[in-house]
Scaffold this active site. Structure first.
Site, PDB file in Angstrom:
ATOM      1  N   HIS A   1       0.817  -1.213   0.000  1.00 46.73           N
ATOM      2  CA  HIS A   1       0.000   0.000   0.000  1.00 46.73           C
ATOM      3  C   HIS A   1       0.856   1.271   0.000  1.00 46.73           C
ATOM      4  O   HIS A   1       0.351   2.355  -0.291  1.00 46.73           O
ATOM      5  CB  HIS A   1      -0.992   0.008   1.163  1.00 46.73           C
ATOM      6  CG  HIS A   1      -0.394   0.290   2.512  1.00 46.73           C
ATOM      7  ND1 HIS A   1      -0.058  -0.706   3.391  1.00 46.73           N
ATOM      8  CD2 HIS A   1      -0.082   1.449   3.132  1.00 46.73           C
ATOM      9  CE1 HIS A   1       0.427  -0.171   4.497  1.00 46.73           C
ATOM     10  NE2 HIS A   1       0.428   1.135   4.366  1.00 46.73           N
TER      11      HIS A   1
ATOM     12  N   SER B   1       4.798   2.467   7.741  1.00 43.62           N
ATOM     13  CA  SER B   1       4.435   1.324   6.901  1.00 43.62           C
ATOM     14  C   SER B   1       5.616   0.843   6.084  1.00 43.62           C
ATOM     15  O   SER B   1       6.299   1.638   5.426  1.00 43.62           O
ATOM     16  CB  SER B   1       3.296   1.694   5.943  1.00 43.62           C
ATOM     17  OG  SER B   1       2.051   1.505   6.546  1.00 43.62           O
TER      18      SER B   1
ATOM     19  N   ASP C   1       0.195  -7.740   1.675  1.00 45.08           N
ATOM     20  CA  ASP C   1       0.544  -6.321   1.637  1.00 45.08           C
ATOM     21  C   ASP C   1       2.057  -6.126   1.616  1.00 45.08           C
ATOM     22  O   ASP C   1       2.594  -5.275   2.335  1.00 45.08           O
ATOM     23  CB  ASP C   1      -0.067  -5.581   2.828  1.00 45.08           C
ATOM     24  CG  ASP C   1      -0.056  -4.060   2.632  1.00 45.08           C
ATOM     25  OD1 ASP C   1       0.101  -3.627   1.473  1.00 45.08           O
ATOM     26  OD2 ASP C   1      -0.184  -3.332   3.634  1.00 45.08           O
TER      27      ASP C   1
END
Length: 548
Positions: A148, A252, A178
């Site tokens: 993402h 992230s 992910d």
């Protein structure tokens, strides 16, 4: 990116209006707009002294504030953690008509320039930027981050701790975990960090997160592993590490280290009402990520094993109806046509309790262990069939992306929403289907005489019944012609036109078979009967019906 993040928010139904969010917002401007409030210093009293253990057992060590310092450890790792900057050109959706300006007006040039691109002339786009984190796994330039972080990006740039920048090429992504792998071309070998074994980590072990929250530069935080095996409904293979090490927006794709300097997780999501850390962060463990990273690096895609079955949870009622001591394993609710199960090695109604030497404690364990197995491998599968445990051998196929939605899981009909909801496997005649529940019953004169059991009127599946209910010719069993309101069968949303295929893993041919099997289960002290039900199109589901 926003849509991806919001999908995560929908999956976290938590108190106090908290939301599960990905830790890299798409627009960098949103990061710096968030004020950063330092935590209030607290005081901690002395730890209570527990009862002294027996002389033969050494008391565990106790630390009031954790490690004395992680400075030396962090110093050797910071150079391997990078900031990832992406940009994406987004077309404007403004279709407002261009205002009419008189020819020769002093503002004509201004309006022409401002509204250039309207009315099919190609509207100018805007550039959207995002910041995230990543880490180097190979000195030649391979970098791991979250999918993402880079999803939809037109340009990807990697910023290193020494201030240098390199353009990155996307090698491969995996949306189900992910994860993404990038490649840069450095002039000299990069500092890389090794992947450790997350399976060796225990709840309470110290961990360290390094990332780039809020776009401020490399940041180090320390905490412990709060939990393992967390399912946050982010994907089919959820098995997250939960940590209280501070993880914020921009973290992230960053690494979660053990105290040996090994990566044991990839930071992915947090639960927070504001987007800042409240001590609930989630990392993809290396036990799941290592194989994915290797495949993305080597092939640019994942190559997962595929068993080709639809499964549902083994509930307390199902376990009791099958004579199992405790609920465990995955109940096979269907076999996918054209899949690896071609010779009946596994049958509908089997309960898979072990796969290739690995225990299947609950339904969600099976898709993960199957996906981690090599394509084409012959594996031993332990199943419970007809009350007996047996071992069968299956050769795995390859799970293609198009198959993932229906390949390994099916909803439990006992838990299916009454109105069908978002249940993608609800079909005509199944629970939640209008066609199955509201269908007008045929005139009684057309149907053979019915027997009644558990609030259901039953009949042979003969031509008149097939024609009246529109039941496919290849379906075998006992047809249900009527269901009494408020009965045990009605509670499980069994409807007229459904067909009882099996009860307690035994095939049913006549209404007398159903009655005899129910009486047999009663005599054995069973409180529930496990019914394999088919709708008129042949879709199977399992339900448990009270027989007390």
């Amino acid at each position: 990116m926003g849509s991806h993040r919001s999908s995560f928010t929908r999956t976290a139904a938590l108190a106090l209006s908290t939301a599960l969010v990905l830790t890299a917002p798409f627009e960098a401007a949103a990061q710096v707009a968030k004020p950063i409030t330092p935590p209030t210093a607290g005081t901690a009293g002395p730890l209570p002294v527990p009862p002294q253990p027996s002389p033969s057992i050494a008391p565990p060590g106790r630390t009031a504030q954790g490690p004395d310092s992680v400075a030396d450890l962090a110093a050797g790792l910071l150079d391997a953690v990078v900031n990832i900057s992406t940009s994406q050109n987004v077309k404007t959706d403004d279709d407002a008509p261009m205002p009419k300006v008189p020819q020769g007006s002093p503002f004509q040039d201004f309006f022409d320039e401002f509204f250039k691109g309207q009315n099919g002339q190609g509207a100018p786009g805007r550039k959207v930027e995002s910041l995230g984190s990543g880490f180097v796994i190979d000195p030649t330039g391979y970098i791991v981050t979250n999918n993402h972080v880079i999803e939809g990006a037109d340009d990807i740039e990697v910023n290193f701790a020494n201030g240098s920048k390199l353009k990155a090429k996307l090698i491969g992504t995996d949306t189900k975990t992910d994860l993404a792998v990038l490649k840069v071309e450095p002039k000299k070998p990069l500092t890389a960090v090794p992947l450790g074994d997350s399976r060796a980590m225990r709840i309470g072990d110290w961990v360290m997160a390094i990332g780039n929250p809020f776009g401020l530069g490399g940041t180090v935080t320390v905490g412990i592993i709060s939990a393992r095996g967390r399912n946050i409904n982010a994907g089919p293979y959820d098995n997250f590490i939960q940590t209280d090490a501070a993880i914020n927006r921009g973290n992230s794709g960053g690494p979660l280290f053990n105290m040996k300097g090994e990566v044991i997780g990839i930071n992915t999501a947090i639960i927070s009402p504001s987007g800042g850390s409240i001590g609930i962060g989630f990392s993809v463990p290396t036990e799941l990520a290592s194989n994915v990273i290797t495949q993305l690096k080597d092939f640019g895609e994942t190559r997962r094993g595929w068993l080709g079955v639809r499964i549902q949870p083994v509930t307390d009622d199902i376990a009791e109806s099958l004579g199992m001591d405790t609920p465990r394993g995955a109940l096979v609710a269907g076999i996918i046509e054209g899949g690896p199960i071609s010779k009946g090695e596994i049958k509908t109604g089997d309960v898979i309790t072990k796969f290739d030497g690995r225990d299947v404690a609950e339904m969600r364990d099976l898709p993960r262990v199957v996906a981690e197995s090599p394509v084409g491998k012959a594996v031993d599968v332990i199943v419970i069939r007809d009350g007996k445990e047996m071992t069968v051998q299956v050769t795995l196929g390859r799970l293609e992306d198009a198959d993932v939605a229906n390949a390994e899981t099916a909803p439990s009909s006992d838990d299916a929403p009454a109105d069908g909801g978002e249940d993608g496997n609800v079909g005509p005649g199944s629970p939640g289907s209008q066609e199955g529940t509201d269908q007008a019953e045929p005139p009684a004169a057309e149907l053979p005489k019915s027997d009644e059991v558990l609030g259901m009127k039953l009949a042979l599946l003969e031509a008149p019944n097939r024609r009246s209910f529109g039941i496919a010719d290849d379906i075998e069993g006992v047809v249900i012609t009527e269901v009494e309101k408020g009965s045990a069968a009605a509670e499980r949303r069994i409807a007229a036109g459904d067909v009882i295929v099996e009860i307690g893993q035994e095939a049913m041919k006549t209404p007398e078979d159903v009655t005899a099997r129910i009486e047999e289960l009663k005599a054995d002290g069973r409180r529930n009967a496990l019914l394999m039900i088919s709708n008129k199109t042949g879709e199977l589901r399992f339900v448990t019906v009270r027989i007390e």
